[in-house]
Design a protein around this motif. Structure first.
Motif, PDB file in Angstrom:
ATOM      1  N   THR A   5      37.578 -21.118  45.962  1.00  0.00           N
ATOM      2  CA  THR A   5      36.497 -21.180  44.927  1.00  0.00           C
ATOM      3  C   THR A   5      37.153 -20.821  43.321  1.00  0.00           C
ATOM      4  O   THR A   5      36.563 -21.226  42.655  1.00  0.00           O
ATOM      5  CB  THR A   5      35.125 -20.012  45.313  1.00  0.00           C
ATOM      6  OG1 THR A   5      34.811 -20.197  46.787  1.00  0.00           O
ATOM      7  CG2 THR A   5      33.947 -20.013  44.331  1.00  0.00           C
ATOM      8  N   LEU A   8      39.323 -23.899  42.411  1.00  0.00           N
ATOM      9  CA  LEU A   8      38.106 -24.859  41.911  1.00  0.00           C
ATOM     10  C   LEU A   8      37.452 -24.410  40.619  1.00  0.00           C
ATOM     11  O   LEU A   8      37.592 -25.438  39.838  1.00  0.00           O
ATOM     12  CB  LEU A   8      36.980 -25.099  43.118  1.00  0.00           C
ATOM     13  CG  LEU A   8      36.047 -26.047  42.770  1.00  0.00           C
ATOM     14  CD1 LEU A   8      36.772 -27.444  42.765  1.00  0.00           C
ATOM     15  CD2 LEU A   8      34.666 -25.963  43.712  1.00  0.00           C
ATOM     16  N   PHE A   9      37.269 -23.269  40.499  1.00  0.00           N
ATOM     17  CA  PHE A   9      36.611 -22.596  39.176  1.00  0.00           C
ATOM     18  C   PHE A   9      37.893 -23.067  38.120  1.00  0.00           C
ATOM     19  O   PHE A   9      37.441 -23.645  36.812  1.00  0.00           O
ATOM     20  CB  PHE A   9      36.269 -21.489  39.027  1.00  0.00           C
ATOM     21  CG  PHE A   9      35.915 -20.630  37.685  1.00  0.00           C
ATOM     22  CD1 PHE A   9      34.931 -21.209  37.080  1.00  0.00           C
ATOM     23  CD2 PHE A   9      36.539 -19.980  37.155  1.00  0.00           C
ATOM     24  CE1 PHE A   9      34.793 -20.862  35.586  1.00  0.00           C
ATOM     25  CE2 PHE A   9      36.589 -19.377  35.846  1.00  0.00           C
ATOM     26  CZ  PHE A   9      35.699 -20.000  35.032  1.00  0.00           C
ATOM     27  N   THR A  12      38.048 -26.640  37.048  1.00  0.00           N
ATOM     28  CA  THR A  12      36.901 -27.356  36.429  1.00  0.00           C
ATOM     29  C   THR A  12      36.113 -26.589  35.506  1.00  0.00           C
ATOM     30  O   THR A  12      35.559 -27.172  34.581  1.00  0.00           O
ATOM     31  CB  THR A  12      35.805 -27.656  37.757  1.00  0.00           C
ATOM     32  OG1 THR A  12      35.391 -26.341  38.226  1.00  0.00           O
ATOM     33  CG2 THR A  12      36.537 -28.347  38.900  1.00  0.00           C
ATOM     34  N   ASN A  14      33.754 -24.903  36.067  1.00  0.00           N
ATOM     35  CA  ASN A  14      32.076 -24.767  36.068  1.00  0.00           C
ATOM     36  C   ASN A  14      31.629 -23.543  36.417  1.00  0.00           C
ATOM     37  O   ASN A  14      32.116 -22.666  37.188  1.00  0.00           O
ATOM     38  CB  ASN A  14      31.908 -25.629  37.657  1.00  0.00           C
ATOM     39  CG  ASN A  14      30.585 -25.779  37.906  1.00  0.00           C
ATOM     40  OD1 ASN A  14      29.836 -25.032  37.843  1.00  0.00           O
ATOM     41  ND2 ASN A  14      30.206 -27.004  38.213  1.00  0.00           N
ATOM     42  N   ASP A  16      28.863 -22.488  37.727  1.00  0.00           N
ATOM     43  CA  ASP A  16      28.138 -22.321  38.982  1.00  0.00           C
ATOM     44  C   ASP A  16      29.231 -21.749  39.971  1.00  0.00           C
ATOM     45  O   ASP A  16      28.927 -21.032  40.931  1.00  0.00           O
ATOM     46  CB  ASP A  16      27.502 -23.364  39.419  1.00  0.00           C
ATOM     47  CG  ASP A  16      26.086 -23.729  38.710  1.00  0.00           C
ATOM     48  OD1 ASP A  16      25.608 -22.548  38.333  1.00  0.00           O
ATOM     49  OD2 ASP A  16      25.795 -24.954  38.516  1.00  0.00           O
ATOM     50  N   THR A  17      30.336 -22.361  40.049  1.00  0.00           N
ATOM     51  CA  THR A  17      31.464 -21.847  40.784  1.00  0.00           C
ATOM     52  C   THR A  17      32.016 -20.800  40.663  1.00  0.00           C
ATOM     53  O   THR A  17      32.302 -19.992  41.451  1.00  0.00           O
ATOM     54  CB  THR A  17      32.657 -22.882  40.664  1.00  0.00           C
ATOM     55  OG1 THR A  17      32.269 -24.291  40.781  1.00  0.00           O
ATOM     56  CG2 THR A  17      33.881 -22.808  41.501  1.00  0.00           C
ATOM     57  N   TYR A  18      31.753 -20.271  39.306  1.00  0.00           N
ATOM     58  CA  TYR A  18      32.561 -18.987  38.909  1.00  0.00           C
ATOM     59  C   TYR A  18      31.480 -17.914  39.522  1.00  0.00           C
ATOM     60  O   TYR A  18      31.781 -16.822  39.908  1.00  0.00           O
ATOM     61  CB  TYR A  18      32.529 -18.848  37.498  1.00  0.00           C
ATOM     62  CG  TYR A  18      32.802 -17.162  36.990  1.00  0.00           C
ATOM     63  CD1 TYR A  18      33.944 -16.846  37.255  1.00  0.00           C
ATOM     64  CD2 TYR A  18      31.865 -16.446  36.274  1.00  0.00           C
ATOM     65  CE1 TYR A  18      34.528 -15.435  36.847  1.00  0.00           C
ATOM     66  CE2 TYR A  18      32.136 -15.295  35.889  1.00  0.00           C
ATOM     67  CZ  TYR A  18      33.302 -14.714  36.196  1.00  0.00           C
ATOM     68  OH  TYR A  18      33.652 -13.417  36.091  1.00  0.00           O
TER      69      TYR A  18
END
Length: 47
Positions: A5, A8-9, A12, A14, A16-18
C-alpha cells in the motif's frame, strides 16, 4: 499488505491509498498505542 500500500501510494500519490495505508498502520499498533494516537488526533486543531 502495508508495504504494498505504501509503495503504491508513493508511486501514484493517491490520497485514498494513503488513507488505506494509515488505517492498516493503526490496526497493526497495540491497543495502548491506539488510544494514545486517538488522543493526539483530538488535540490537533481543525483548519
Amino acid at each position: 499488505m502495508i508495504e504494498f500500500t505504501w509503495k503504491l501510494f508513493s508511486q501514484t500519490g493517491n490520497i485514498d491509498t494513503y488513507l488505506l495505508f494509515k488505517e492498516l498502520e493503526r490496526e497493526q499498533q497495540p491497543s495502548g498505542d491506539k488510544q494514545e494516537t486517538e488522543l493526539e488526533e483530538v488535540d490537533q486543531p481543525i483548519f
